[in-house]
Write a protein that holds these residues in place. Structure first.
Motif, mmCIF file in Angstrom:
data_model
loop_
_atom_site.group_PDB
_atom_site.id
_atom_site.type_symbol
_atom_site.label_atom_id
_atom_site.label_comp_id
_atom_site.label_asym_id
_atom_site.label_seq_id
_atom_site.Cartn_x
_atom_site.Cartn_y
_atom_site.Cartn_z
ATOM 1 N N VAL A 145 -75.926 12.191 41.570
ATOM 2 C CA VAL A 145 -76.944 12.401 42.329
ATOM 3 C C VAL A 145 -78.181 11.662 41.734
ATOM 4 O O VAL A 145 -78.633 11.933 40.728
ATOM 5 N N GLY A 146 -78.738 10.611 42.488
ATOM 6 C CA GLY A 146 -79.802 9.827 42.095
ATOM 7 C C GLY A 146 -81.005 10.320 42.433
ATOM 8 O O GLY A 146 -81.371 10.974 43.469
ATOM 9 N N THR A 147 -81.961 10.272 41.467
ATOM 10 C CA THR A 147 -83.465 10.799 41.731
ATOM 11 C C THR A 147 -84.302 9.774 41.841
ATOM 12 O O THR A 147 -85.508 9.961 41.982
ATOM 13 N N THR A 148 -83.979 8.507 41.395
ATOM 14 C CA THR A 148 -84.731 7.354 41.522
ATOM 15 C C THR A 148 -84.115 6.128 41.721
ATOM 16 O O THR A 148 -82.893 5.856 41.362
ATOM 17 N N ALA A 149 -84.595 5.102 42.152
ATOM 18 C CA ALA A 149 -84.174 3.730 42.630
ATOM 19 C C ALA A 149 -84.015 2.851 41.355
ATOM 20 O O ALA A 149 -83.247 1.831 41.248
ATOM 21 N N ALA A 150 -84.758 3.428 40.264
ATOM 22 C CA ALA A 150 -84.630 2.447 38.892
ATOM 23 C C ALA A 150 -83.275 2.798 38.278
ATOM 24 O O ALA A 150 -82.588 3.821 38.395
ATOM 25 N N PRO A 151 -82.701 1.704 37.669
ATOM 26 C CA PRO A 151 -81.550 1.976 36.696
ATOM 27 C C PRO A 151 -81.454 3.246 35.590
ATOM 28 O O PRO A 151 -82.492 3.214 35.217
ATOM 29 N N GLN A 152 -80.471 3.801 35.702
ATOM 30 C CA GLN A 152 -80.267 4.830 34.927
ATOM 31 C C GLN A 152 -78.840 4.933 34.253
ATOM 32 O O GLN A 152 -77.968 4.075 34.535
ATOM 33 N N GLU A 153 -78.750 6.005 33.172
ATOM 34 C CA GLU A 153 -77.433 6.064 32.452
ATOM 35 C C GLU A 153 -76.694 7.078 33.027
ATOM 36 O O GLU A 153 -77.215 7.950 33.515
ATOM 37 N N ALA A 154 -75.529 6.719 33.162
ATOM 38 C CA ALA A 154 -74.514 7.852 33.839
ATOM 39 C C ALA A 154 -73.496 8.257 32.696
ATOM 40 O O ALA A 154 -72.942 7.494 32.013
ATOM 41 N N LYS A 155 -73.272 9.562 32.654
ATOM 42 C CA LYS A 155 -72.281 9.988 31.548
ATOM 43 C C LYS A 155 -71.509 11.025 32.002
ATOM 44 O O LYS A 155 -71.765 11.658 32.794
ATOM 45 N N LEU A 156 -70.126 11.013 31.603
ATOM 46 C CA LEU A 156 -69.122 12.059 31.845
ATOM 47 C C LEU A 156 -68.574 12.405 30.650
ATOM 48 O O LEU A 156 -68.330 11.728 29.633
ATOM 49 N N THR A 157 -68.339 13.913 30.566
ATOM 50 C CA THR A 157 -67.847 14.465 29.482
ATOM 51 C C THR A 157 -66.716 15.259 30.002
ATOM 52 O O THR A 157 -67.007 16.314 30.884
ATOM 53 N N HIS A 158 -65.505 15.268 29.205
ATOM 54 C CA HIS A 158 -64.320 16.103 29.767
ATOM 55 C C HIS A 158 -63.830 16.731 28.415
ATOM 56 O O HIS A 158 -63.339 15.748 27.583
ATOM 57 N N ASN A 159 -63.130 17.979 28.514
ATOM 58 C CA ASN A 159 -62.564 18.731 27.572
ATOM 59 C C ASN A 159 -61.334 18.753 27.905
ATOM 60 O O ASN A 159 -61.078 19.384 29.076
ATOM 61 N N GLY A 160 -60.255 18.575 27.020
ATOM 62 C CA GLY A 160 -58.800 18.502 27.318
ATOM 63 C C GLY A 160 -58.163 19.262 26.282
ATOM 64 O O GLY A 160 -58.740 19.498 25.066
ATOM 65 N N THR A 161 -56.806 19.873 26.420
ATOM 66 C CA THR A 161 -55.945 20.002 25.573
ATOM 67 C C THR A 161 -54.883 19.361 25.136
ATOM 68 O O THR A 161 -54.298 18.684 25.951
ATOM 69 N N ALA A 162 -54.532 18.961 23.922
ATOM 70 C CA ALA A 162 -53.700 17.908 23.590
ATOM 71 C C ALA A 162 -52.187 18.313 23.934
ATOM 72 O O ALA A 162 -51.935 19.355 23.498
ATOM 73 N N HIS A 163 -51.398 17.439 24.422
ATOM 74 C CA HIS A 163 -50.345 17.611 24.743
ATOM 75 C C HIS A 163 -49.181 16.447 24.099
ATOM 76 O O HIS A 163 -49.934 15.460 23.545
#
Length: 290
Positions: A174-192
């Motif tokens: 969700v953008g809050t401003t027209a200025a460029p921003q950093e986007a980050k995604l974090t995902h926790n998983g279980t090793a198989h």
């Protein structure tokens, strides 16, 4: 790896402008076949999306037979490229922020106008991926981080974590401003076990308009996850049992050797004592007077 896909109405650089081949015929067709009362104003393209600092072209037209005056009102740098009685084509350069341009014509003393919005985008230049830890045991948790340092508009961005070609997690913003921003995604998983057979990567998609041809795609460098698989429990029990039996046999053999050695020594010592006593008895018997 970056993939840039734009339709003609989206990418507004002069050499790729739709007006070079199709803009003027489109404007004429709009004047001939579009219904409406005399004096209506049209703008082409109806959606303007341009890279930060880039340029675009816009065509304003009217169905008024004898317009008195017309043009484009904007705070940006504009230049009249071509014109006719009922249409005008402008080049707008150095677009650095979102704005709205006004296309107008005056017909029979009455001014008619229409607006067109300009959206400025900052494409993702790189996508970074981090696995933490890079070495993990089957059944244990690990974390994948994916981020884009600068991008705009943020609400048009989608990040997708991939294991091989299989999507693991998809996130929008969700953008809050027209200025460029950093986007980050974090995902926790279980090793198989199969995680060690595939590359992990992150795909960033900036969808500037609806349609697959108007999407900027860039993918991170792939990374591998080292998977360690411990020995199964039943195998471990067998190994422990075998080692225990071998250790028991070893200790038992040492004890038996010790016991048999002591008995053998005692037997030898006992035999020598009996012989000595017999000799003493014979000597004593011979020494008695007759």
């Amino acid at each position: 790896m970056t993939e840039l896909l734009f339709s003609a109405s989206l990418w507004m650089s002069p050499e790729m402008s739709p007006f070079g081949c199709w803009g003027l015929p489109a404007a004429l067709l709009a004047l001939l076949f579009c219904p409406g009362s005399d004096g209506e104003v049209y703008v082409w393209p109806q959606q303007l999306v341009v890279k930060h600092g880039g340029s675009l072209q816009i065509n304003c037209s009217t169905n008024c037979h004898s317009p008195e005056i017309g043009g484009v009102e904007t705070s940006l740098n504009k230049k009249l490229v071509k014109e006719d009685t009922r249409w005008k084509q402008y080049s707008v350069s150095n677009v650095s922020e979102d704005t709205v341009m006004l296309c107008y014509f005056t017909c029979s003393g009455k001014q008619e106008s229409t607006n067109v919005s300009v959206t400025v985008f900052h494409p993702p230049e790189e996508v970074l991926l981090k696995l933490q830890p890079t070495w993990v045991t089957v059944g244990r948790s690990f974390t994948i981080e994916c981020w884009v340092p600068t991008v705009a508009p943020l609400e048009k961005l989608t990040l997708t974590l991939l294991r091989g070609k299989e999507p693991l997690h998809i996130q929008t913003f969700v953008g809050t401003t027209a200025a460029p921003q950093e986007a980050k995604l974090t995902h926790n998983g279980t090793a198989h076990r199969e995680d060690g057979l595939h590359n992990f990567s992150c795909l960033a998609e900036l969808d500037l308009q609806s349609g697959d041809k108007n999407i900027i795609r860039i993918t991170s460098k792939p990374q591998m996850l080292d998977i360690y698989e411990p020995v199964q429990d039943n195998q471990m029990v067998i190994i422990v049992a075998v080692v225990s039996v071998l250790l028991f046999l070893f200790v038992t053999s040492v004890l038996l050797c010790f016991v048999f050695g002591q008995q053998w020594h005692q037997r030898r010592s006992g035999s020598y004592g009996v012989q000595a006593a017999w000799r003493s008895l014979r000597r004593a018997y011979r020494a008695q007077p007759v």
